[in-house]
Design a protein around this motif. Structure first.
Motif, PDB file in Angstrom:
ATOM      1  N   LYS A  46      -5.405 -18.950  26.648  1.00 35.58           N
ATOM      2  CA  LYS A  46      -5.680 -20.386  26.627  1.00 35.58           C
ATOM      3  C   LYS A  46      -6.816 -20.709  25.677  1.00 35.58           C
ATOM      4  CE  LYS A  46      -3.583 -21.942  30.783  1.00 35.58           C
ATOM      5  NZ  LYS A  46      -3.825 -21.561  32.178  1.00 35.58           N
ATOM      6  N   PRO A  47      -6.545 -21.497  24.636  1.00 40.23           N
ATOM      7  CA  PRO A  47      -7.635 -21.926  23.779  1.00 40.23           C
ATOM      8  C   PRO A  47      -8.391 -23.068  24.456  1.00 40.23           C
ATOM      9  CG  PRO A  47      -5.591 -22.845  22.972  1.00 40.23           C
ATOM     10  CD  PRO A  47      -5.249 -22.041  24.194  1.00 40.23           C
ATOM     11  N   GLN A  48      -9.579 -23.358  23.989  1.00 40.97           N
ATOM     12  CA  GLN A  48     -10.364 -24.433  24.561  1.00 40.97           C
ATOM     13  C   GLN A  48     -10.967 -25.270  23.453  1.00 40.97           C
ATOM     14  OE1 GLN A  48     -12.220 -21.608  27.361  1.00 40.97           O
ATOM     15  NE2 GLN A  48     -12.133 -23.312  28.799  1.00 40.97           N
ATOM     16  N   THR A  49     -11.511 -26.416  23.846  1.00 43.95           N
ATOM     17  CA  THR A  49     -12.110 -27.292  22.844  1.00 43.95           C
ATOM     18  C   THR A  49     -13.596 -27.445  23.118  1.00 43.95           C
ATOM     19  OG1 THR A  49     -11.617 -29.217  24.191  1.00 43.95           O
ATOM     20  CG2 THR A  49      -9.977 -28.597  22.553  1.00 43.95           C
TER      21      THR A  49
ATOM     22  N   LEU B 148     -11.064 -26.240  18.228  1.00 47.23           N
ATOM     23  CA  LEU B 148     -10.172 -25.568  19.178  1.00 47.23           C
ATOM     24  C   LEU B 148     -10.374 -24.075  18.968  1.00 47.23           C
ATOM     25  CD1 LEU B 148      -7.567 -26.038  21.047  1.00 47.23           C
ATOM     26  CD2 LEU B 148      -6.267 -25.534  18.986  1.00 47.23           C
ATOM     27  N   TYR B 149     -10.670 -23.344  20.023  1.00 45.62           N
ATOM     28  CA  TYR B 149     -10.985 -21.920  19.837  1.00 45.62           C
ATOM     29  C   TYR B 149     -10.405 -21.069  20.958  1.00 45.62           C
ATOM     30  CZ  TYR B 149     -14.598 -23.089  23.255  1.00 45.62           C
ATOM     31  OH  TYR B 149     -15.253 -23.531  24.365  1.00 45.62           O
ATOM     32  N   GLY B 150     -10.274 -19.779  20.682  1.00 43.76           N
ATOM     33  CA  GLY B 150      -9.862 -18.815  21.696  1.00 43.76           C
ATOM     34  C   GLY B 150     -11.085 -18.242  22.375  1.00 43.76           C
ATOM     35  N   LYS B 151     -11.035 -18.102  23.687  1.00 46.35           N
ATOM     36  CA  LYS B 151     -12.215 -17.624  24.419  1.00 46.35           C
ATOM     37  C   LYS B 151     -12.395 -16.115  24.339  1.00 46.35           C
ATOM     38  CE  LYS B 151     -13.532 -18.759  28.532  1.00 46.35           C
ATOM     39  NZ  LYS B 151     -13.565 -19.176  29.949  1.00 46.35           N
TER      40      LYS B 151
ATOM     41  N   LEU C  10     -19.358 -17.581  19.515  1.00 45.29           N
ATOM     42  CA  LEU C  10     -18.058 -17.112  19.010  1.00 45.29           C
ATOM     43  C   LEU C  10     -18.209 -16.550  17.600  1.00 45.29           C
ATOM     44  CD1 LEU C  10     -16.183 -20.433  19.716  1.00 45.29           C
ATOM     45  CD2 LEU C  10     -15.700 -18.309  20.929  1.00 45.29           C
ATOM     46  N   ARG C  11     -17.289 -15.694  17.185  1.00 47.00           N
ATOM     47  CA  ARG C  11     -17.152 -15.351  15.773  1.00 47.00           C
ATOM     48  C   ARG C  11     -16.300 -16.449  15.153  1.00 47.00           C
ATOM     49  NH1 ARG C  11     -18.761  -9.446  15.296  1.00 47.00           N
ATOM     50  NH2 ARG C  11     -19.651 -10.420  13.464  1.00 47.00           N
ATOM     51  N   SER C  12     -16.502 -16.751  13.871  1.00 45.25           N
ATOM     52  CA  SER C  12     -15.783 -17.898  13.307  1.00 45.25           C
ATOM     53  C   SER C  12     -14.270 -17.667  13.271  1.00 45.25           C
ATOM     54  CB  SER C  12     -16.316 -18.257  11.924  1.00 45.25           C
ATOM     55  OG  SER C  12     -15.999 -17.267  10.998  1.00 45.25           O
TER      56      SER C  12
ATOM     57  N   GLY D  94       1.078 -16.400  18.120  1.00 39.78           N
ATOM     58  CA  GLY D  94       0.782 -17.816  18.159  1.00 39.78           C
ATOM     59  C   GLY D  94       0.153 -18.289  19.455  1.00 39.78           C
ATOM     60  N   THR D  95      -0.329 -19.524  19.412  1.00 38.23           N
ATOM     61  CA  THR D  95      -0.962 -20.163  20.560  1.00 38.23           C
ATOM     62  C   THR D  95      -0.342 -21.544  20.724  1.00 38.23           C
ATOM     63  OG1 THR D  95      -3.017 -19.036  20.017  1.00 38.23           O
ATOM     64  CG2 THR D  95      -3.186 -20.961  21.446  1.00 38.23           C
ATOM     65  N   GLU D  96       0.150 -21.841  21.926  1.00 44.48           N
ATOM     66  CA  GLU D  96       0.743 -23.159  22.162  1.00 44.48           C
ATOM     67  C   GLU D  96      -0.294 -24.140  22.681  1.00 44.48           C
ATOM     68  OE1 GLU D  96       4.883 -23.213  24.031  1.00 44.48           O
ATOM     69  OE2 GLU D  96       4.130 -21.208  24.452  1.00 44.48           O
ATOM     70  N   VAL D  97      -0.382 -25.311  22.088  1.00 50.80           N
ATOM     71  CA  VAL D  97      -1.270 -26.346  22.628  1.00 50.80           C
ATOM     72  C   VAL D  97      -0.519 -27.670  22.650  1.00 50.80           C
ATOM     73  CG1 VAL D  97      -3.425 -25.272  21.872  1.00 50.80           C
ATOM     74  CG2 VAL D  97      -2.269 -26.867  20.368  1.00 50.80           C
ATOM     75  N   LYS D  98      -0.977 -28.589  23.524  1.00 47.62           N
ATOM     76  CA  LYS D  98      -0.373 -29.916  23.595  1.00 47.62           C
ATOM     77  C   LYS D  98      -1.433 -30.907  23.154  1.00 47.62           C
ATOM     78  CE  LYS D  98       2.528 -31.069  27.050  1.00 47.62           C
ATOM     79  NZ  LYS D  98       2.993 -31.431  28.415  1.00 47.62           N
ATOM     80  N   VAL D  99      -1.223 -31.607  22.040  1.00 44.46           N
ATOM     81  CA  VAL D  99      -2.187 -32.568  21.512  1.00 44.46           C
ATOM     82  C   VAL D  99      -1.576 -33.962  21.586  1.00 44.46           C
ATOM     83  CG1 VAL D  99      -3.659 -33.159  19.570  1.00 44.46           C
ATOM     84  CG2 VAL D  99      -3.009 -30.787  19.938  1.00 44.46           C
TER      85      VAL D  99
END
Lengths: 95, 95, 95, 95, 95, 95, 95
Positions: E34-37, E66-69, E85-87, F72-77
């Motif tokens: 789950k990525p986060q913002t 938007l990034y991966g944890k 985070l690393r870029s 890939g990463t799925e997101v809903k925007v």
């Protein structure tokens, strides 16, 4: 043999078990990966290094070689069983 | 020995157990991977670095060496048991 | 010591347990890998970098060093127990 | 501290638990690897890049830093407990 | 925030759960990770490439990202919970 | 879509299941990893190679592509479900 | 086929089982990974090497090739089942 190996691949005709013994090579029992012997049938053109130069394969058709089976692939073409190897899986050549 | 190692490979004739002791080297019991000693019989031409220059093997025929067995392959050629190693598996040379 | 390390390898004579304490270094109990101390006996010529330049080993004979045992190999030569390490397994040098 | 770190290694004196809180940094509970804070005591000369240029360590003596413990090694020298880290295990510096 | 990230690290203030929804981004349920913002608070100077040139971080302070944890580390500084985070763990920036 | 992918990342709007069939592509059942089809919405600026040159992304907005879901990463925007991919996870483009 | 492979990818139409036998190639039973034969339908433009030069794919449309299935992806486009491979998964070409 109408099959041309790509890159640094080499096609080898594996020795029969009897030939191996006759040729004076017997593999010791405690080897991690049993190498085998055979004769080179075809060689690829080589592999490009990081600067784009072609590094040729270090063996030529007709060489009898000692190789590791791990990275290779066995195929039977027109009834003839051969081995396709990367050149780095060839350890030594008989002189 | 009619077997020529390719690249940075080296063929070594492993010392007998008695020789090792006579030569003054006994391996400690808690080593992760037990190194062994032997004499270099043949060396390959070396390995190409990233710029295509040949890096020669750092030992020569006749050197007595200490090496790790992990990366090596044991073969018996004409009744003689030898070890084929990459040169980076050779740790040190006896002077 | 008639053993010459190859490449960036280093031969170290490990401190006795008492010496370590006398030298003021005691390893904390929760370290992942317990480092040890010893004196450098021999150093290799160094390692080639990607451009073929020799990078010398950052320690010299006689230096007392702190090192990780993980990458090393213990051997006993002429009754003397020593450690063969790569130079990157040496963390620090006592001044 | 008579111990000089090699390459890009850094010696850090870890903050006491009370200091950390006083300094305003509390680690969140769900971090994968708990970072810690401390003061830099010694830095190595840096690491060579692929072209043989020395890349200096990005912190200096006296800096208070936030680091991950994973790659580090704890040692006690003359009764003082310190941490030896690679510079890439240091995440941030307090300004 | 008196904490300066090193190299290509970035400090991000994670959005509250409500903000994320308000901002129009809801993570799909079957994402592997789950990525986060969040909003960028501080950026490091960048990372050296193989030729020793500095590659700057591709985001700047104030950017909502938007990034991966996965590669990040959560810390609480002066009562403020942030993420280091690393870029390369930052996937995209809101325009 | 107000989300700009960084580096060589690409945002793709995944085809509905019916569209995929209508578009004439049905995935074979024994594929290791099922690829999927979609339309490119946004592309990043590309990735720096080892010499610091920018390698642009090999697809452009509007391209219909075949890609592997693995990386890939799925997101809903704003209610729209999209996929963020690295460009190397895109296998082919429909002409 | 309206699908254009990206980079060094190649689209291959796999031979029917009968064709393979007719073509004189039967795979030996003890191969680690069974290679297969097929005809090249489309090739990508190639892959950039470390210096940014394009390395073209070593096969062309119409070539009959021997390849390993491991790295490939099977898809069915307009009722035609094809294989998308990286060029390094192609071992040899029939002459």
């Amino acid at each position: 043999m109408n099959l041309k190996p790509l890159g640094d691949r080499v096609i080898v005709k594996q020795d029969e078990a009897e030939e191996t013994t006759a040729g004076g090579l017997i593999l010791a029992h405690d080897a991690k990966e049993k190498p085998q012997t055979g004769v080179v049938l075809k060689v690829g053109e080589g592999k490009l290094d990081k600067d784009g130069n072609l590094v040729p394969v270090p063996v030529k058709e007709g060489d009898r070689v000692l190789y590791g089976k791990y990275g290779g692939t066995e195929v039977k073409v027109n009834g003839e069983e051969v081995m396709i190897l990367r050149s780095e899986d060839i350890y030594a050549v008989f002189e």
